[in-house]
Design an enzyme around this catalytic site. Structure first.
Site, short mmCIF file in Angstrom:
data_model
loop_
_atom_site.label_atom_id
_atom_site.label_comp_id
_atom_site.label_asym_id
_atom_site.label_seq_id
_atom_site.Cartn_x
_atom_site.Cartn_y
_atom_site.Cartn_z
CB VAL A 53 -0.89 0.06 1.15
CG1 VAL A 53 -1.79 1.23 1.33
CG2 VAL A 53 -1.80 -1.18 1.32
N PRO A 54 0.89 2.05 -1.19
CG PRO A 54 0.64 3.05 -3.16
CD PRO A 54 0.20 1.96 -2.22
CB CYS A 55 0.57 4.79 3.32
SG CYS A 55 2.25 4.62 3.88
CG HIS A 56 5.13 6.75 -0.89
ND1 HIS A 56 5.09 5.38 -1.10
CD2 HIS A 56 5.59 7.03 -2.22
CE1 HIS A 56 5.20 5.11 -2.36
NE2 HIS A 56 5.55 6.18 -3.15
#
Length: 103
Positions: A53-56
């Site tokens: 999950v690319p929360c950045h």
């Protein structure tokens, strides 16, 4: 209930392509919970799917980065975004160029 919302946040964030960003508020609105942007942030802080999950790719509405980015702070978040060719103007993401619009 919270876990279900968190999972929906993770599924939504997976939709953001490389080189684009979204905001906490956009994600909350997309999920039909426009007043839950803080909970979106909390879900991403709890992200059990680091690297998946690319929360950045989630930033504040003005393009600011999260000082408490869960995986190393704003400097790490910026480096991850720059690696994906996201550009910055005055220490903020260039939102005109990189904002991902959910349909």
């Amino acid at each position: 209930m919270k876990d279900n919302f968190f999972e929906k946040v993770y599924q939504t964030v997976r939709l953001i392509p490389k080189g684009k960003v979204s905001t906490y508020g956009q994600i909350a609105k997309f999920l039909g919970k426009p007043h839950m942007s803080r909970q979106v942030g909390w879900a991403l802080h709890q992200n059990p799917y680091q690297g998946v999950v690319p929360c950045h790719r989630v930033v504040f509405a003005d393009g600011s980065l999260a000082s408490g980015f869960a995986f190393g702070g704003a400097d790490v978040q910026r480096k991850l975004l720059e690696k994906e060719s996201v550009t910055f103007t005055q220490q903020k993401v260039d939102m005109k160029k990189h904002l991902f619009e959910f349909i």
